[in-house]
Design a protein around this motif. Structure first.
Motif, PDB file in Angstrom:
ATOM      1  N   CYS A  57       0.935  -1.289   0.116  1.00 47.56           N
ATOM      2  CA  CYS A  57       0.076  -0.152   0.032  1.00 47.56           C
ATOM      3  C   CYS A  57       0.921   1.075   0.101  1.00 47.56           C
ATOM      4  CB  CYS A  57      -0.799  -0.001   1.049  1.00 47.56           C
ATOM      5  SG  CYS A  57       0.002   0.185   2.865  1.00 47.56           S
ATOM      6  N   TRP A  58       0.462   2.370  -0.227  1.00 46.56           N
ATOM      7  CA  TRP A  58       1.111   3.576  -0.290  1.00 46.56           C
ATOM      8  C   TRP A  58       0.537   4.610   0.879  1.00 46.56           C
ATOM      9  CZ3 TRP A  58       1.678   8.814  -0.294  1.00 46.56           C
ATOM     10  CH2 TRP A  58       3.175   9.336  -0.384  1.00 46.56           C
ATOM     11  N   CYS A  59       1.209   5.138   1.803  1.00 45.41           N
ATOM     12  CA  CYS A  59       0.790   6.125   2.825  1.00 45.41           C
ATOM     13  C   CYS A  59       1.941   7.138   2.892  1.00 45.41           C
ATOM     14  CB  CYS A  59       0.580   5.736   4.302  1.00 45.41           C
ATOM     15  SG  CYS A  59      -0.777   4.356   4.302  1.00 45.41           S
ATOM     16  N   GLY A  60       1.545   8.418   3.137  1.00 47.08           N
ATOM     17  CA  GLY A  60       2.816   9.375   3.320  1.00 47.08           C
ATOM     18  C   GLY A  60       2.969   9.843   5.088  1.00 47.08           C
ATOM     19  N   PRO A  61       4.069  10.471   5.093  1.00 38.89           N
ATOM     20  CA  PRO A  61       4.174  11.100   6.208  1.00 38.89           C
ATOM     21  C   PRO A  61       3.613  12.324   6.620  1.00 38.89           C
ATOM     22  CG  PRO A  61       5.992  11.519   4.806  1.00 38.89           C
ATOM     23  CD  PRO A  61       4.880  10.947   4.078  1.00 38.89           C
ATOM     24  N   THR A  62       3.247  12.861   7.916  1.00 35.82           N
ATOM     25  CA  THR A  62       2.551  14.130   8.147  1.00 35.82           C
ATOM     26  C   THR A  62       3.230  14.465   9.640  1.00 35.82           C
ATOM     27  OG1 THR A  62       0.607  15.467   8.243  1.00 35.82           O
ATOM     28  CG2 THR A  62       0.642  13.252   9.367  1.00 35.82           C
ATOM     29  N   VAL A  63       2.831  15.772  10.089  1.00 33.52           N
ATOM     30  CA  VAL A  63       3.399  16.100  11.254  1.00 33.52           C
ATOM     31  C   VAL A  63       1.818  16.649  12.103  1.00 33.52           C
ATOM     32  CG1 VAL A  63       4.418  17.469  12.911  1.00 33.52           C
ATOM     33  CG2 VAL A  63       5.694  16.418  10.829  1.00 33.52           C
ATOM     34  N   TRP A  64       1.348  16.039  13.135  1.00 35.60           N
ATOM     35  CA  TRP A  64       0.163  16.644  13.551  1.00 35.60           C
ATOM     36  C   TRP A  64       0.566  17.196  14.972  1.00 35.60           C
ATOM     37  CZ3 TRP A  64      -3.833  18.767  12.477  1.00 35.60           C
ATOM     38  CH2 TRP A  64      -4.830  19.129  13.322  1.00 35.60           C
ATOM     39  N   GLN A  65       0.214  18.518  14.956  1.00 34.32           N
ATOM     40  CA  GLN A  65       0.508  19.400  16.066  1.00 34.32           C
ATOM     41  C   GLN A  65       1.856  18.970  16.786  1.00 34.32           C
ATOM     42  OE1 GLN A  65      -3.127  19.394  18.205  1.00 34.32           O
ATOM     43  NE2 GLN A  65      -3.897  21.011  16.594  1.00 34.32           N
ATOM     44  N   ASN A  66       2.966  19.118  16.178  1.00 38.13           N
ATOM     45  CA  ASN A  66       4.364  18.652  16.310  1.00 38.13           C
ATOM     46  C   ASN A  66       4.560  17.228  16.686  1.00 38.13           C
ATOM     47  OD1 ASN A  66       5.067  21.447  16.407  1.00 38.13           O
ATOM     48  ND2 ASN A  66       4.058  21.766  18.557  1.00 38.13           N
ATOM     49  N   GLN A  67       3.611  16.385  16.270  1.00 43.42           N
ATOM     50  CA  GLN A  67       4.027  14.978  16.469  1.00 43.42           C
ATOM     51  C   GLN A  67       3.954  14.367  15.114  1.00 43.42           C
ATOM     52  OE1 GLN A  67       1.475  13.105  19.872  1.00 43.42           O
ATOM     53  NE2 GLN A  67       0.203  14.929  19.090  1.00 43.42           N
ATOM     54  N   PRO A  68       4.974  13.553  14.921  1.00 41.34           N
ATOM     55  CA  PRO A  68       5.216  13.093  13.537  1.00 41.34           C
ATOM     56  C   PRO A  68       4.241  11.738  13.549  1.00 41.34           C
ATOM     57  CG  PRO A  68       7.151  12.598  15.098  1.00 41.34           C
ATOM     58  CD  PRO A  68       6.336  13.474  15.760  1.00 41.34           C
ATOM     59  N   GLU A 128     -12.433  -4.648   1.939  1.00 34.99           N
ATOM     60  CA  GLU A 128     -12.105  -5.008   3.173  1.00 34.99           C
ATOM     61  C   GLU A 128     -10.846  -5.823   3.018  1.00 34.99           C
ATOM     62  OE1 GLU A 128     -15.117  -7.143   5.150  1.00 34.99           O
ATOM     63  OE2 GLU A 128     -16.427  -5.444   5.089  1.00 34.99           O
ATOM     64  N   GLU A 129     -10.676  -6.608   2.080  1.00 32.71           N
ATOM     65  CA  GLU A 129      -9.434  -7.215   1.691  1.00 32.71           C
ATOM     66  C   GLU A 129      -8.227  -6.250   1.564  1.00 32.71           C
ATOM     67  OE1 GLU A 129      -9.498  -9.783  -1.756  1.00 32.71           O
ATOM     68  OE2 GLU A 129      -7.235 -10.456  -1.296  1.00 32.71           O
ATOM     69  N   ASP A 130      -8.417  -5.207   0.807  1.00 31.19           N
ATOM     70  CA  ASP A 130      -7.324  -4.362   0.761  1.00 31.19           C
ATOM     71  C   ASP A 130      -6.805  -3.944   2.027  1.00 31.19           C
ATOM     72  OD1 ASP A 130      -7.018  -4.112  -2.115  1.00 31.19           O
ATOM     73  OD2 ASP A 130      -9.006  -2.994  -2.212  1.00 31.19           O
ATOM     74  N   VAL A 131      -8.013  -3.489   2.904  1.00 32.00           N
ATOM     75  CA  VAL A 131      -7.531  -3.014   4.247  1.00 32.00           C
ATOM     76  C   VAL A 131      -6.717  -4.012   4.944  1.00 32.00           C
ATOM     77  CG1 VAL A 131      -8.637  -2.084   6.559  1.00 32.00           C
ATOM     78  CG2 VAL A 131      -9.835  -1.457   3.891  1.00 32.00           C
ATOM     79  N   GLU A 132      -7.366  -5.319   5.066  1.00 28.66           N
ATOM     80  CA  GLU A 132      -6.536  -6.379   5.923  1.00 28.66           C
ATOM     81  C   GLU A 132      -5.234  -6.636   5.371  1.00 28.66           C
ATOM     82  OE1 GLU A 132      -7.888  -6.833   8.802  1.00 28.66           O
ATOM     83  OE2 GLU A 132      -9.747  -6.012   8.444  1.00 28.66           O
ATOM     84  N   ARG A 133      -5.143  -6.709   4.069  1.00 24.15           N
ATOM     85  CA  ARG A 133      -3.811  -6.559   3.448  1.00 24.15           C
ATOM     86  C   ARG A 133      -3.006  -5.662   4.049  1.00 24.15           C
ATOM     87  NH1 ARG A 133      -3.920  -7.889  -2.856  1.00 24.15           N
ATOM     88  NH2 ARG A 133      -1.571  -7.712  -3.170  1.00 24.15           N
ATOM     89  N   SER A 134      -3.480  -4.501   3.594  1.00 24.80           N
ATOM     90  CA  SER A 134      -2.579  -3.356   3.883  1.00 24.80           C
ATOM     91  C   SER A 134      -2.159  -3.077   5.386  1.00 24.80           C
ATOM     92  CB  SER A 134      -3.393  -2.030   3.610  1.00 24.80           C
ATOM     93  OG  SER A 134      -3.695  -2.206   2.402  1.00 24.80           O
ATOM     94  N   LEU A 135      -3.204  -3.437   6.152  1.00 21.06           N
ATOM     95  CA  LEU A 135      -2.968  -3.274   7.671  1.00 21.06           C
ATOM     96  C   LEU A 135      -1.959  -4.208   8.209  1.00 21.06           C
ATOM     97  CD1 LEU A 135      -4.206  -1.922  10.255  1.00 21.06           C
ATOM     98  CD2 LEU A 135      -5.975  -3.650  10.272  1.00 21.06           C
ATOM     99  N   ALA A 136      -2.214  -5.574   7.639  1.00 23.38           N
ATOM    100  CA  ALA A 136      -1.099  -6.602   8.066  1.00 23.38           C
ATOM    101  C   ALA A 136       0.342  -6.443   7.547  1.00 23.38           C
ATOM    102  CB  ALA A 136      -1.605  -8.076   7.238  1.00 23.38           C
ATOM    103  N   ALA A 137       0.494  -5.647   6.400  1.00 25.04           N
ATOM    104  CA  ALA A 137       1.858  -5.092   5.841  1.00 25.04           C
ATOM    105  C   ALA A 137       2.383  -4.204   6.837  1.00 25.04           C
ATOM    106  CB  ALA A 137       1.668  -4.729   4.627  1.00 25.04           C
TER     107      ALA A 137
END
Ligand SMILES: Cc1ncc(COP(=O)(O)O)c(C=O)c1O
Length: 453
Positions: free
Chosen positions: A410-421, A434-443
């Motif tokens: 899967c692909w997710c990006g970084p962020t900083v939320w109120q000084n917390q990375p 749902e399968e995409d979610v479980e597969r991505s979550l497991a990864a």
């Protein structure tokens, strides 16, 4: 083979492959793009061969946005019906500039607008313009706002510009999206001249702080509120903000690039409560409505204000009674964006749209729940489709996010939320299962555990 058939075969293969392909292309695949850097030939080439070059070298190098496991940038995938309608409209080659240049585009746009105003629960008197994205939708709405508040102050900004004009106070929340500031800059209102109102721990503008600030402001005012924070998904308290702003005779603009779609899902509509009291709203169709890119929407309660801001006259232009598309957009000649929007709304219907919005929000909750169970910290209240997860300090987050991106499930990006990375997960695609979610979550969980510090 006929060229369009060839394109559709390539496209179908491409979409099928996305189910198993890594989401972000590997560096060696990106190298393939160099193969397109052929010397510009003197003679023409076989069009089938031109398409084949794109299919062979560019398709594998694309980001798998249209699949179900891309969770970056709050962008959706593309619904097959909207893609097909987009192709058809491209074949029609209509110029959606005016009724005369394309009556079909103008009429379909009008019907799409009616549907949109309905599903987004906007006031029926609204007018709207089909623009390239939320940045331009903010620009368009704010141009109408500028026109209106200065007109009330006795100033014609269209004719005189901003030189010696009455000052406009622009109020935004401290979590304003940078593209709204860009729109203000392009309108000569200044990216840095804004009055910033403090926000709470979810990024919501604090109504008490706005109320205090408004008591010391006089003259023309535009208050910009946000429906859907790009990190947390939180909404500014619209009901209260609109009440305070109205008391100060301000124009209220809503940046609802993705969040405005919450109004279309009964279980999320509470977030959008009060938005209907605003004067203008910007949103994207290429985000949560899952149509092809370059599709933003600007809605304005006061048609005259938008028309005056976008006015254009020439001897050869029509002056009829009916809606003219060019009166509502900064652009003149443009593609018929309304066609794919009409098609997807016709296909989904009210309940299909509500289900898709709700389903993506539930996927986001599942990500939060699964990551929490695995011992990771969720930095936001998951009210919509946005999740921010922290894997520890800055270094830990960098390593885990890099690991997730390299692994490719899967692909997710970084962020900083109120000084917390942290890492931001946006679930905006109709295609996510749902399968995409479980597969991505497991990864994600596996990669984070392999990076134990
Ligand atoms: C709140 C908000 N406003 C504006 C934008 C800009 O949208 P676009 O890239 O379509 O111009 C975004 C993009 O994510 C957003 O989240």
């Amino acid at each position: 083979m006929n060229l369009l058939k060839q394109a559709s075969v390539y496209a179908e293969n491409y979409l099928e492959d996305l189910k198993d392909r890594r989401v972000m292309p590997a560096p060696e695949t990106l190298e393939l793009l160099k193969k397109l850097d052929l010397p510009l030939s003197e003679d023409s080439s076989d069009p089938a061969e031109v398409l084949n070059l794109l299919h062979t070298f560019a398709s594998p190098a694309t980001v798998g946005n249209a699949g179900g496991r891309y969770f970056g940038l709050v962008t959706g995938g593309v619904y097959p019906v909207s893609l097909a309608a987009n192709w058809l409209a491209a074949a029609w080659d209509q110029n959606a500039f005016s009724r005369l240049s394309s009556t079909a585009a103008a009429v379909i746009e009008e019907i799409a607008l009616k549907y949109l105003i309905d599903v987004l629960a906007l006031p029926p008197e609204c007018c709207g313009g089909f623009v390239t994205g939320a940045t331009m939708a903010n620009f368009t709405c704010l141009a109408a706002a500028r026109q209106s508040v200065l007109k009330k102050a006795g100033w014609d900004v269209n004719a005189q510009g901003l030189f010696n004009a009455p000052l406009i106070s622009i109020v935004v929340g401290a979590e304003v999206h940078p593209t709204l500031l860009k729109a203000l800059g392009m309108l000569g209102l200044g990216r840095e001249r804004v009055i910033m109102i403090p926000v709470d721990d979810q990024g919501r503008m604090r109504a008490d702080a706005l109320s205090k600030e408004m008591s010391s402001i006089s003259g023309p005012v535009i208050v910009c509120l946000q429906a859907g924070n790009v990190n947390t998904g939180a909404f500014d308290p619209a009901e209260e903000i609109c009440r305070i702003a109205r008391a100060g005779d301000a124009w209220v603009h809503v940046d609802g690039a993705f969040g405005l779609w919450a109004a279309a899902a009964p279980k999320r509509a509470f977030l959008a409560e009060g938005l209907t009291h605003a004067d203008s709203w910007a949103t994207d169709a290429h985000k949560w409505l899952n149509v092809p890119y370059d599709s933003g929407l600007a809605f304005v309660r006061h048609p005259d204000a938008l028309r005056e801001a976008m006015t254009l006259s020439a001897a050869y232009l029509p002056q009829g009674e009916e809606r003219e598309p060019f009166e509502f957009t900064p652009e003149s000649s443009r593609r018929a964006r309304g066609v794919e929007i009409w098609a997807v709304l016709r296909f989904l219907g009210r309940s299909g749209l509500a289900d898709m919005i709700e389903r993506t929000c539930c996927h986001a909750s599942r990500f939060a729940e699964g990551l929490k169970e695995a011992g990771h910290r969720i930095l936001n209240e998951v009210v919509l489709n946005q999740v921010i997860v922290s894997f520890g300090d800055e270094e830990a987050n960098c390593r885990v996010i890099a690991g997730i991106q390299q692994e490719g499930t899967c692909w997710c990006g970084p962020t900083v939320w109120q000084n917390q990375p942290g890492m931001r997960i946006s679930v905006s695609s109709w295609a996510t299962t749902e399968e995409d979610v479980e597969r991505s979550l497991a990864a994600m969980i596996r990669i984070a555990s392999e990076q134990k510090f």
